[in-house]
Enzyme design. Structure first.
Site, PDB file in Angstrom:
ATOM      1  N   ASN A 107      40.221  45.635  59.694  1.00 29.46           N
ATOM      2  CA  ASN A 107      40.809  46.963  59.443  1.00 29.46           C
ATOM      3  C   ASN A 107      39.840  47.706  58.528  1.00 29.46           C
ATOM      4  OD1 ASN A 107      42.298  49.218  58.868  1.00 29.46           O
ATOM      5  ND2 ASN A 107      43.703  48.176  57.459  1.00 29.46           N
TER       6      ASN A 107
ATOM      7  N   LYS B 269      39.969  50.722  57.575  1.00 30.38           N
ATOM      8  CA  LYS B 269      40.593  51.809  56.787  1.00 30.38           C
ATOM      9  C   LYS B 269      39.759  53.095  56.944  1.00 30.38           C
ATOM     10  CE  LYS B 269      42.067  48.223  53.670  1.00 30.38           C
ATOM     11  NZ  LYS B 269      43.110  47.965  52.725  1.00 30.38           N
TER      12      LYS B 269
ATOM     13  N   HIS C 246      51.160  49.737  58.632  1.00 27.42           N
ATOM     14  CA  HIS C 246      50.382  49.202  57.510  1.00 27.42           C
ATOM     15  C   HIS C 246      50.991  49.709  56.207  1.00 27.42           C
ATOM     16  CE1 HIS C 246      47.050  48.465  54.773  1.00 27.42           C
ATOM     17  NE2 HIS C 246      46.568  47.612  55.680  1.00 27.42           N
TER      18      HIS C 246
ATOM     19  N   GLU D 202      49.725  50.835  53.617  1.00 30.00           N
ATOM     20  CA  GLU D 202      49.141  52.092  53.116  1.00 30.00           C
ATOM     21  C   GLU D 202      49.740  53.290  53.849  1.00 30.00           C
ATOM     22  OE1 GLU D 202      45.028  50.959  53.538  1.00 30.00           O
ATOM     23  OE2 GLU D 202      45.270  49.525  51.900  1.00 30.00           O
TER      24      GLU D 202
ATOM     25  N   GLU E 273      51.475  40.982  55.570  1.00 27.36           N
ATOM     26  CA  GLU E 273      50.560  41.509  54.567  1.00 27.36           C
ATOM     27  C   GLU E 273      51.314  41.802  53.268  1.00 27.36           C
ATOM     28  OE1 GLU E 273      46.718  43.044  56.420  1.00 27.36           O
ATOM     29  OE2 GLU E 273      48.003  44.734  55.977  1.00 27.36           O
TER      30      GLU E 273
ATOM     31  N   GLY F 230      43.673  44.544  49.185  1.00 31.93           N
ATOM     32  CA  GLY F 230      42.619  45.264  48.470  1.00 31.93           C
ATOM     33  C   GLY F 230      42.592  44.983  46.985  1.00 31.93           C
TER      34      GLY F 230
ATOM     35  N   SER G 159      43.227  40.368  51.180  1.00 29.47           N
ATOM     36  CA  SER G 159      42.051  39.819  50.497  1.00 29.47           C
ATOM     37  C   SER G 159      41.502  38.547  51.145  1.00 29.47           C
ATOM     38  CB  SER G 159      42.353  39.580  49.015  1.00 29.47           C
ATOM     39  OG  SER G 159      42.705  40.801  48.384  1.00 29.47           O
TER      40      SER G 159
HETATM   41  C1  PEP Z   1      44.274  45.397  55.090  1.00 31.34           C
HETATM   42  O1  PEP Z   1      43.867  46.526  54.892  1.00 31.34           O
HETATM   43  O2  PEP Z   1      45.029  45.189  56.044  1.00 31.34           O
HETATM   44  C2  PEP Z   1      43.834  44.312  54.201  1.00 31.34           C
HETATM   45  C3  PEP Z   1      44.351  43.133  54.379  1.00 31.34           C
HETATM   46  O3  PEP Z   1      42.902  44.636  53.256  1.00 31.34           O
HETATM   47  P1  PEP Z   1      42.050  43.615  52.356  1.00 31.34           P
HETATM   48  O4  PEP Z   1      41.583  42.496  53.246  1.00 31.34           O
HETATM   49  O5  PEP Z   1      40.935  44.430  51.806  1.00 31.34           O
HETATM   50  O6  PEP Z   1      42.986  43.105  51.293  1.00 31.34           O
END
Ligand code: PEP
Length: 248
Positions: free
Chosen positions: A9, A11, A94, A96, A166, A172, A212
């Site tokens: 992803n 973003k 998601h 976000e 998630e 992040g 992460s």
């Molecule tokens: C994501 O944006 O779905 C995500 C898991 O980000 P990150 O791996 O940076 O934590």
């Protein structure tokens, strides 16, 4: 048997030129790999990626879509528009999008239903905040997201949906869920799918962990029985890092 599926992803990162450079490097690294993969990228880079990944097994995904066919929805993109350029996947719900753009379980449900009329497979995100986890509500929250988000979706359609667990506190932040925490929730999600559908459906659904994930922790996460893949944010921006995760 479920084939591992790793999705990146990006973003709001990468220009068209940067996406092309990534694709040129990544194609070479990925060749001959069995693990399935896709890059979910900004709208402006999707066409370049579809072109670059043509003739490979690497999928291309969007990160959002609108649920209407067309209309006065300034700034939005329809399923048909994504289909026209050859997109394979689309992230829905998601955290976000839920946090900054008013995505709700109801809009997640509408988007899933619209995507399921197309050839594009949804990647549906679910996960709790730190407050909800600390208050012991994590399972109720995720179950609610599944029940409401998947309302009215048939057995046949459910097996096309990838579910990504998630936890918001791990996205992040550099703070990864332990493999046990991630595995426990992914097992809970599969059991919830058994309750909502049946064992046959639940057995076929790909459940990813996201939060992460990086080369250093991919193996231990992927070793958990109920985790079939990862949704990878930051670490998917560099072809070598993402490939190391795919090679867990
Ligand atoms: C994501 O944006 O779905 C995500 C898991 O980000 P990150 O791996 O940076 O934590």
């Amino acid at each position: 048997m479920r084939i591992p599926f790793m999705a990146g992803n990006w973003k709001m990162f990468k220009t068209k030129a940067e996406a092309k450079a990534f694709a040129e490097e990544f194609k070479g690294l990925y060749e001959g790999t069995d693990v399935e993969t896709a890059i979910c990228a900004p709208f402006t880079t999707l066409e370049v990626l579809v072109e670059e990944f043509g003739g490979t097994k690497i999928g291309v995904g969007a990160q959002n879509v609108h649920f209407a066919d067309e209309g006065a929805y300034t700034g939005e993109i329809s399923v048909g528009m994504l289909e026209e350029i050859g997109v394979d996947f689309c992230i829905v719900g998601h955290s976000e999008r839920r946090q900054y753009f008013g995505e709700t379980d109801e809009t997640v449900n509408l988007k899933l239903k619209k995507l399921l009329t197309s050839s594009i497979r949804p990647i549906m995100c679910a996960g709790e905040s730190l407050e909800q986890r600390d208050a012991g509500k994590l399972f109720d929250v995720v179950k609610g997201q599944l029940i409401n988000g998947l309302e009215g979706i048939s057995r046949d359609d459910m097996i096309k949906i990838v579910v990504a667990y998630e936890p918001i506190w791990a996205i992040g932040t550099g703070r990864t869920a332990t493999p046990e925490q991630a595995g426990e929730m992914c097992a809970f999600i599969r059991n919830t799918l058994i309750e909502m559908y049946d064992e046959d459906v639940a057995d076929q659904v790909i459940i990813q962990y996201g939060g992460s994930v990086k080369p250093a922790n991919a193996t231990e996460i992927m070793n958990m029985e109920e985790i079939d893949g990862a949704l990878v944010g930051g670490a998917s921006l560099k072809a070598k890092d993402f490939m190391e995760i795919i090679d867990f």
